[in-house]
Scaffold this motif. Structure first.
Motif, short mmCIF file in Angstrom:
data_model
loop_
_atom_site.label_atom_id
_atom_site.label_comp_id
_atom_site.label_asym_id
_atom_site.label_seq_id
_atom_site.Cartn_x
_atom_site.Cartn_y
_atom_site.Cartn_z
N ALA A 190 -4.24 14.76 -7.47
CA ALA A 190 -4.90 13.56 -7.47
C ALA A 190 -3.36 12.16 -7.01
N GLU A 191 -4.17 11.64 -6.04
CA GLU A 191 -2.71 10.15 -6.39
C GLU A 191 -3.20 9.27 -7.08
N PRO A 192 -1.67 8.90 -7.51
CA PRO A 192 -1.65 7.57 -8.04
C PRO A 192 -2.24 6.68 -7.51
N GLU A 193 -2.71 5.85 -8.06
CA GLU A 193 -3.54 4.17 -8.22
C GLU A 193 -2.90 3.09 -8.30
N LEU A 213 2.99 11.13 -4.41
CA LEU A 213 2.57 9.90 -3.99
C LEU A 213 2.33 9.76 -2.43
N PRO A 214 0.99 8.79 -2.75
CA PRO A 214 1.40 7.76 -1.70
C PRO A 214 2.56 6.93 -0.51
N ALA A 215 2.08 6.83 0.89
CA ALA A 215 3.47 6.34 1.03
C ALA A 215 4.09 4.82 0.84
N HIS A 216 2.30 4.80 0.72
CA HIS A 216 3.11 2.63 0.17
C HIS A 216 3.64 2.05 -1.22
N LEU A 217 3.28 3.60 -1.82
CA LEU A 217 4.18 3.38 -3.83
C LEU A 217 5.48 3.11 -3.76
N ARG A 218 5.64 1.76 -4.12
CA ARG A 218 7.20 1.76 -4.00
C ARG A 218 7.50 1.86 -5.82
N LEU A 219 8.90 3.00 -5.36
CA LEU A 219 9.08 3.78 -6.73
C LEU A 219 10.74 2.63 -7.39
N LEU A 220 10.69 1.96 -8.41
CA LEU A 220 12.03 1.00 -9.38
C LEU A 220 11.90 2.65 -10.64
#
Length: 255
Positions: A190-193, A213-220
């Protein structure tokens, strides 16, 4: 409202989560890792005994997990009169104050990281420079090597190890048992929301690399070592927190 996902369990929630909510963020959890004591605790137990006997001038605590692991392994939470505590930053200091009576540890003022510590920590006294550095099994050698270069006699010991959540036993002494959170965990399809995923460690980055991981998700990233692991794994890093706080998140997102 920006939704930030943290890669730890709700049971580990602390000041950061409260700060993020006060700053107007929506906070969710995507548990990816857990902490457990090392299987062989001989060196850890011996280091705690030496610490309580006053063998060290300084004990350097680099995370809240380090504090929790020492206490779980038998540390009383007290320090001898001539032993000082040092921490990476305010987050570790808060955990230390909550779980012990140590309220004023030394910490760097500019950057909560190994480099921040090395840039600001005073040179050791000439007559006594024993420093205890309990840390994660996955810790990079930079801090220990840098402290030694400054003249400290450094004793390193593994205080805990970070593992993927599905590798942690249910009876883990650091409370690493998985919780039902309604969020996908390690190995889930499942994709993280959420809008932002805050990766707390290299192990968390490795676990995240196995997710869709969805493309819009920003990773810090929390810490440069985590950012380096992300780079090695091909995970896009949108920023590295200058400090573990809501302000640090805002600064990283603004870059």
């Amino acid at each position: 409202m920006t939704r930030i996902l943290l890669t730890r369990r709700p049971a580990q929630a602390g000041p950061l989560e409260a700060e993020l909510r006060e700053a107007g963020f929506d906070v969710g959890f995507l548990p990816l890792t857990a902490q457990r004591l090392p299987e062989d605790r001989t060196e850890l137990t011996a280091a705690i005994e030496r610490l309580e006997q006053g063998d060290f001038t300084v004990v350097m605590l680099t995370s809240g997990n380090t504090v929790r692991s020492l206490l779980t392994a038998g540390w009383s939470g007290d320090l001898p009169e001539d032993t000082e505590a040092a921490v990476t930053g305010p987050g570790t200091a808060r955990v230390l104050q909550e779980l012990t009576e140590i309220i004023d540890p030394w910490m760097p003022t500019r950057e909560a990281s190994a480099e921040g510590i090395l840039a600001e920590i005073p040179h050791p006294p000439e007559d006594d420079c024993q420093l205890l550095l309990p840390q994660s099994a996955q810790a990079r050698p930079r801090l220990a090597e840098g402290l030694a270069e400054l003249g400290w006699e450094v004793t390193t010991v593994t205080a805990y190890e970070t593992v993927p959540l599905d590798a942690a036993p249910l009876d883990d002494p650091l409370g690493a048992a998985p919780l039902s959170t309604g969020a996908p965990g390690v190995g889930s399809s499942a994709e993280p929301e959420g809008d932002v995923l805050l990766l707390t460690s290299s192990t968390a980055a490795q676990a995240a690399a196995r997710l869709r991981l969805p493309a819009h998700l920003r990773l810090l990233a929390i810490g440069r070592p985590t950012a380096k692991t992300m780079e090695e794994l091909g995970l896009p890093c949108a920023g590295v927190l200058p400090e573990i706080s809501a302000s640090g998140v805002r600064q990283a997102l603004a870059r």
